[in-house]
Motif scaffolding. Structure first.
Motif, mmCIF file in Angstrom:
data_model
loop_
_atom_site.group_PDB
_atom_site.id
_atom_site.type_symbol
_atom_site.label_atom_id
_atom_site.label_comp_id
_atom_site.label_asym_id
_atom_site.label_seq_id
_atom_site.Cartn_x
_atom_site.Cartn_y
_atom_site.Cartn_z
ATOM 1 N N TYR A 167 -5.660 7.959 0.865
ATOM 2 C CA TYR A 167 -6.383 7.486 2.049
ATOM 3 C C TYR A 167 -5.465 6.834 3.079
ATOM 4 O O TYR A 167 -5.917 6.065 3.920
ATOM 5 N N GLU A 168 -4.177 7.178 3.033
ATOM 6 C CA GLU A 168 -3.235 6.595 3.993
ATOM 7 C C GLU A 168 -3.652 6.837 5.435
ATOM 8 O O GLU A 168 -3.699 5.901 6.246
ATOM 9 N N SER A 169 -3.935 8.078 5.791
ATOM 10 C CA SER A 169 -4.254 8.391 7.188
ATOM 11 C C SER A 169 -5.509 7.667 7.648
ATOM 12 O O SER A 169 -5.593 7.207 8.797
ATOM 13 N N PRO A 192 -3.202 6.127 -2.280
ATOM 14 C CA PRO A 192 -2.378 6.923 -1.359
ATOM 15 C C PRO A 192 -3.106 8.100 -0.731
ATOM 16 O O PRO A 192 -2.684 8.601 0.314
ATOM 17 N N ASN A 231 6.900 3.799 0.660
ATOM 18 C CA ASN A 231 7.230 5.165 0.243
ATOM 19 C C ASN A 231 8.325 5.078 -0.812
ATOM 20 O O ASN A 231 9.451 4.683 -0.511
ATOM 21 N N ILE A 261 0.849 -1.188 0.000
ATOM 22 C CA ILE A 261 0.000 0.000 0.000
ATOM 23 C C ILE A 261 0.889 1.243 0.000
ATOM 24 O O ILE A 261 1.759 1.387 0.866
ATOM 25 N N ALA A 286 2.342 5.051 0.446
ATOM 26 C CA ALA A 286 2.203 6.177 1.363
ATOM 27 C C ALA A 286 1.579 7.359 0.626
ATOM 28 O O ALA A 286 1.563 7.411 -0.608
ATOM 29 N N SER A 287 1.080 8.311 1.382
ATOM 30 C CA SER A 287 0.409 9.478 0.798
ATOM 31 C C SER A 287 1.339 10.317 -0.059
ATOM 32 O O SER A 287 0.887 11.102 -0.899
ATOM 33 N N PHE A 346 3.408 1.392 5.220
ATOM 34 C CA PHE A 346 3.132 1.958 3.901
ATOM 35 C C PHE A 346 4.428 2.097 3.102
ATOM 36 O O PHE A 346 5.465 2.480 3.637
ATOM 37 N N ILE A 385 -6.695 4.740 6.449
ATOM 38 C CA ILE A 385 -6.355 3.324 6.588
ATOM 39 C C ILE A 385 -5.574 3.097 7.880
ATOM 40 O O ILE A 385 -5.825 2.149 8.629
ATOM 41 N N LYS A 386 -4.634 3.984 8.147
ATOM 42 C CA LYS A 386 -3.786 3.853 9.330
ATOM 43 C C LYS A 386 -4.597 3.934 10.619
ATOM 44 O O LYS A 386 -4.231 3.343 11.636
#
Length: 307
Positions: A268-270, A266, A283, A145, A147-148, A281, A272-273
């Motif tokens: 929706y990283e925060s 990416p 990077n 997955i 990272a943002s 994630f 998902i976390k």
């Protein structure tokens, strides 16, 4: 504007992160079974080990991806809140055929993104927690997955997989063999311009959200279709597979000027976390391709898109 892929359901009802050695999880995005087929044909059994099938009341409705031992990711429009009716099949190759490597597990929790209202809007993403952790095998592996901070450039060739229909409004074949097709990415700005022109709308109209990404050819011909919703759009970066998007919606299937639209992972990283803090994630910096020719040379391949 045709955004009603979800009707199909309603009618039916860089680099990979380095994990600490003490963790049982394998490195994500690294299939044990090599090989894939260009042009939209049958996938290789085990070639996409993160691909999952979402079932409702025992019937296949959507695709998705395995992202950890107990979590899968799919589209919001594939899910409601009736836990008892949903199950997840992993390690599958043919739906309705023999699947010696496949397992089916119940769903313990469904988390639909709070911004999701309707297909084509923000938040078309869902996390589903399996009733029990899955055992990883050569045919069941997680996808990485991003990272943002990861940016997927226009023209990057990526792959979408699924068991959906072969044409808009078509029926599912039996046995239904997992399909794959490669199409180039298109950023949301260029994709929005294509849809605006196609719909003869104002240049200032927003159709494609910043939290979305598109993939396809200008002339169409290769795409995802009904039943592919929730499935993964993945890109290979330095030998590791990373999920760029989730099959969301589109105008028809494989129509010229209307590429497939995908939820941009990416973005929706925060979120998902918040629910899966243990996920690492990926990077990585992805350089733009040497060319960004979206015309394609063979437009007779697989035609697929969204439910």
């Amino acid at each position: 504007m045709t955004l009603l892929r979800a009707l199909f359901i309603y009618f039916l009802i860089g680099l990979s992160p380095v994990l600490p050695s003490f963790l049982s999880s394998p490195v994500c995005g690294s299939p044990k079974v090599p090989g894939r087929i260009v042009g939209g044909e049958n996938a290789v059994d085990g070639g996409w080990p993160w691909q999952i099938a979402v079932n409702y009341n025992g019937r296949f409705i959507c695709g998705g991806s395995l992202i950890s031992e107990q979590w899968v990711m799919s589209a919001a429009h594939c899910f409601g809140n009736s836990l008892d009716y949903y199950s997840i099949s992993l390690g599958m190759y043919q739906l309705g055929g023999s699947n010696p490597h496949g397992v089916t597990i119940g769903v313990k929790e469904i988390i639909i993104h709070p911004l999701y209202i309707a297909t084509g809007e923000k938040g078309d993403i869902t996390l589903a927690k399996l009733s029990n952790p899955v055992n990883f095998t050569d045919y069941i592996q997680p996808i990485c997955i991003p990272a943002s901070t990861v940016t997927f450039p226009t023209g990057l060739d990526c792959w979408v997989t699924g068991w959906g229909t072969r044409s808009s409004g078509g029926s599912l074949p039996n046995p239904n063999t997992l399909q794959d097709v490669m199409t180039p990415l298109i950023d949301y700005v260029q994709c929005n311009q294509m849809y605006v022109e196609g719909y003869s709308m104002s240049y200032y109209t927003t159709i494609i959200q910043e939290e979305e990404i598109c993939s396809g050819y200008l002339e169409g011909g290769k795409d995802s279709c009904q039943g592919d919703s929730g499935g993964p759009l993945v890109c290979e970066v330095n030998g590791t597979w990373i999920q760029a998007g989730i099959v969301s919606w589109g105008e028809g299937c494989a129509l010229a000027g209307y590429p497939g639209v995908y939820t941009l992972v990416p973005a929706y990283e925060s979120w998902i976390k918040t629910y899966i803090p243990e996920i690492i994630f990926t990077n990585v910096s992805i350089p733009p391709p040497l060319t960004t020719d979206l015309r394609g040379s063979d437009q007779k391949g697989w035609c697929r898109r969204k439910i």
